[in-house]
Each structure stands twice: as structure tokens, then as C-alpha cells.
Design a protein around this motif. Structure first.
Motif, mmCIF file in Angstrom:
data_model
loop_
_atom_site.group_PDB
_atom_site.id
_atom_site.type_symbol
_atom_site.label_atom_id
_atom_site.label_comp_id
_atom_site.label_asym_id
_atom_site.label_seq_id
_atom_site.Cartn_x
_atom_site.Cartn_y
_atom_site.Cartn_z
ATOM 1 N N UNK A 287 117.418 75.874 89.845
ATOM 2 C CA UNK A 287 118.144 74.604 89.795
ATOM 3 C C UNK A 287 119.631 74.766 90.094
ATOM 4 N N UNK A 288 120.068 76.028 90.226
ATOM 5 C CA UNK A 288 121.483 76.301 90.501
ATOM 6 C C UNK A 288 122.391 75.692 89.431
ATOM 7 N N UNK B 12 117.338 58.997 83.581
ATOM 8 C CA UNK B 12 118.414 58.296 84.281
ATOM 9 C C UNK B 12 119.768 58.790 83.789
ATOM 10 N N UNK B 13 120.818 58.448 84.532
ATOM 11 C CA UNK B 13 122.162 58.958 84.214
ATOM 12 C C UNK B 13 122.699 58.439 82.889
ATOM 13 N N UNK C 85 131.438 69.573 91.540
ATOM 14 C CA UNK C 85 130.069 70.069 91.692
ATOM 15 C C UNK C 85 129.089 69.129 91.007
ATOM 16 N N UNK C 86 128.881 67.937 91.603
ATOM 17 C CA UNK C 86 128.033 66.938 90.941
ATOM 18 C C UNK C 86 126.662 67.493 90.559
ATOM 19 N N UNK C 87 126.029 68.237 91.488
ATOM 20 C CA UNK C 87 124.712 68.767 91.159
ATOM 21 C C UNK C 87 124.729 69.496 89.829
ATOM 22 N N UNK C 88 125.709 70.374 89.698
ATOM 23 C CA UNK C 88 125.767 71.165 88.466
ATOM 24 C C UNK C 88 126.112 70.277 87.285
ATOM 25 N N UNK C 89 127.091 69.406 87.482
ATOM 26 C CA UNK C 89 127.522 68.569 86.363
ATOM 27 C C UNK C 89 126.351 67.719 85.881
ATOM 28 N N UNK D 182 104.361 73.262 79.304
ATOM 29 C CA UNK D 182 105.824 73.333 79.377
ATOM 30 C C UNK D 182 106.365 72.010 79.875
ATOM 31 N N UNK D 183 107.281 71.421 79.097
ATOM 32 C CA UNK D 183 107.857 70.133 79.482
ATOM 33 C C UNK D 183 109.325 70.290 79.834
ATOM 34 N N UNK D 184 109.689 69.847 81.039
ATOM 35 C CA UNK D 184 111.088 69.873 81.457
ATOM 36 C C UNK D 184 111.688 68.488 81.302
ATOM 37 N N UNK D 185 112.893 68.432 80.798
ATOM 38 C CA UNK D 185 113.667 67.199 80.795
ATOM 39 C C UNK D 185 114.847 67.425 81.724
ATOM 40 N N UNK D 186 114.869 66.678 82.840
ATOM 41 C CA UNK D 186 115.913 66.862 83.850
ATOM 42 C C UNK D 186 116.532 65.523 84.226
ATOM 43 N N UNK D 187 117.811 65.586 84.604
ATOM 44 C CA UNK D 187 118.446 64.386 85.145
ATOM 45 C C UNK D 187 117.796 64.073 86.489
ATOM 46 N N UNK D 188 117.547 62.801 86.755
ATOM 47 C CA UNK D 188 116.873 62.416 87.992
ATOM 48 C C UNK D 188 117.712 62.802 89.213
ATOM 49 N N UNK D 189 117.045 62.860 90.354
ATOM 50 C CA UNK D 189 117.781 63.069 91.591
ATOM 51 C C UNK D 189 117.490 64.377 92.306
#
Lengths: 81, 81, 81, 81, 81, 81
Positions: B39-40, A54-55, B1-5, A11-18
Motif C-alpha cells: 500500500x506504500x 469514506x473520507x 503525499x495524499x495517498x499516504x496521508x 482477515x478483515x482490512x479497513x482501508x480508506x476508499x480510493x
């Protein structure tokens, strides 16, 4: 147990960093639990990869997350189809 | 809500082919629930892709699933490292 | 020309199955043109892969495309974050 | 509009690192335009991911980009097939 | 030579971060050799991508590599299916 | 053995469809051998996925493999960068 022998989900997740490291660990633990339960496979066969972006490496409607934050665009626009 | 955005997770599953469609739907529903909770983020931002692989398209230790089934190898060998 | 020497983009598309072959060819041609122009690289270095997914292999908000079509859900729900 | 309802393209770019953020933004905008037009889907359903690779994380013919730059190899060798 | 004309393999590695650059170069060279030989294609058509993951970005059985190292878990547990 | 404990490579191949199953098995066996040797990890930790693409699902320079075969284009054009 052919069903079990046949399944080693990757399972591969693609998530925004942070995200904090602790949250990544919880994500791995919780998703493994869910997948193992739904697919009826041993947790030991479940591999999870997280790819952080990255953003300016993720965009919706041609606008990167960084641009959205700068413009304080209210979330993602309504998907019109 | 930066986290969510900032979070619109895209999740790719690699699975051996042969799961019933109903199970794929349950997998999508359950994993979305878990990810959204951990991840909320709103479930509506969670996208899940499933990539099914043929029995000779996935291998562990250089032996494809098809070979394992033919040889009725008892599962995956102990991982020695 | 370091910029050019450094770039050989590989682009992967994930699409719901069912597009005519002619459209896939147009997609490859047009996206190659755009990428080559924006990144200033030779079209010959651009590789594009298309991965088609079945109607139960892609989901948004935990609901697969097949379920959406059955329920004639009007598109994708508003993304609430 | 089944065609539209059925398509929420997810596009992953693999690029050598080093592009300015402004170029990534332009790439997202331009590719979204092209894809939306060719596939006849709303831009709001198009998601684009960029994965940047280090100079030793991408290779052609067994030689990484870093090695090519060191050896100032003139681009990529003729593909002999 | 239809076989050759038809094959331009793209190979993606997912590895835990921390390998020396020299090892990445050797990996690219050796894997290209093997793939070119087995598939009978020109090495110049073989592209290899390496994606490095952080210690909390890869998990087995819901436990990340970082957690394993902290707990000095002896490798990966026996896969029970 | 931190090096070993840290590495469970996951390798994804993207290939044009049409290879015989026997060749896929040889590919899995040979690549596992090479990777295990180069990275100094147990073969049992090496997972290899093969993703086959249709003749219109892979393109170079905006031209799909199917188009190339129809036009009997001699291989891939010189990469001009």
C-alpha cells in the motif's frame, strides 16, 4: 496435522476508499502469501475481506481524513503516550 | 503525499486459539511489512488486531473445529460451488 | 421521527485487556450519553460491545504491545506520512 | 505510564446510512473527547471507524429498517426478555 | 429468566454485493427465527447487520471473486489442510 | 452458477459468554442450514465465528449486562424511538 487443521484465518482490512482495483488484488495475493507462510497453512484456507471507508468515516484524534485533507494537516499528530 | 496521508490500515485477524505468542509477534511483523510495502504507507500507520477463537467458536459447513478434530474429519470438505 | 426510527447504533470497542470492570461500566455509560446526544437517538437504542485484546494481539508498526512494554519503547513512533 | 502506553482504542460504529457528513465529523470529535477522557489516553491514539448500512442491511426482530419505515412500525417493539 | 436476560445477539453478515433487497429481507427474517429458537431468546433482541463487499473486496487463496469470475475458476480450490 | 460462485458468507456472532459448548455447535449447524438454504449456497462455503463477551463487555442504554443482573432490571427498557 492438527496445526493446519486448526487454522482457517479470516482477515478483515479497513482501508480508506480510493485504491485502484489492481492494488486490492495485489494486496489480497501478497497478504495471503505472507499469512500462509507465517502460519504454515494452505493458501486455500485464507480468506481476506476489504472494507473501504469514506473520507469522513475514519478519524484519528477526533478529526476525519476529509478534515485532515482540507486543513492539509501534516499527517497524523505525534502520539503523546 | 495524499495517498499516504489517506491510509492508515486497520487489519483484524480471526484465528483459532493456540498459537504461541512468538508466532503472533512474527505475524504482526511480517504482515505489517507486506501491507506497508504493497500500500506504500509508513509501517507506523499499520495497526493489526488478532482475535482468537475457541475450538467451538469457528465452524465451516455447520461443523465446529472441535467437532472436526473429534471426528478427525480430513480437513474441510470440497466446496461445491 | 424518521431520524430516530432510523438509528440504532452498534458500537464496538477494541481495547487492550486489563481495564477494571468499573471503568468499562463508566465507558459504556459515558459513550452512550455522548452518542445519544450527538445522533439524537434514545439511549435505549445504543448498544456497545467491548472486545479486549491480549498484549500480543494488538500491534502498531509490526510491534505488539507486549514487545513495546518489554523494550519500554516510548509510546508509538511518529507516524511518518 | 503503562496505562497510557497500553491503550490505543479502535472504535467501530455501525450506523444506518443517511447522516450528513457534518454530523459524522461531530460524532468523531465528541466520541474521541469522551473516550480520551474516560480511558485517560491521548486523543491522538483514538481511531474511530464508521460503517454505514443500507436500509435493508440492518434488522431488528427479523424486520429490516426499510420494512419498518414502509410499515411505519412505531419504533422497535418491546423487548420481551 | 437469566438465560434470556443475558442474551441480545448481534450478528454480522459479510456477503458479496448483488443480492436483491427481497433476499436480504428474507435472510434477516429466517436467521432471526433460527437464532431466536436455538438460543431461546426473544426475536426482538436479535439484531442482524449485513455488510456487502465488492467483487475485489473478498478473496480466497489470494484471488478475489472478480478474478475468479474473469478466469471462470471452478469455484474454490480444494482446501488442502 | 454465478450466484453460487459469488457467495461465501462469513457470519460473526456476538454473544454474552456462558453458553454451553453443545449449544454453540447447534447454533453453528442450524444457522449454516438456514443461510445455505436462503442464499442457495453450498453449506461448505459458510463460515461462522462466535465472539463471546463478558458481562461488562456488552451494554444497552449505557448499562452493562452485569449491572442489569445486579439490579435485576426487568430486561431491556422500552426503546423510545
Amino acid at each position: 496435522m492438527p496445526n493446519r487443521r486448526k487454522s482457517m484465518p479470516i482477515i478483515q482490512f479497513n482501508l480508506i476508499e480510493g485504491r485502484p482495483e489492481s492494488l486490492k488484488r495485489e494486496l489480497a495475493r501478497r497478504v495471503c502469501e505472507t499469512v500462509s507462510e507465517v502460519l504454515d497453512v494452505s493458501p486455500t484456507t485464507v480468506r481476506i475481506l476489504i472494507h473501504e471507508m469514506g473520507l469522513n468515516d475514519f478519524s484519528v484524534a477526533g478529526m476525519t481524513v476529509a478534515e485532515r485533507l482540507e486543513n492539509s494537516t501534516p499527517g497524523v499528530p505525534y502520539e503523546k503516550n
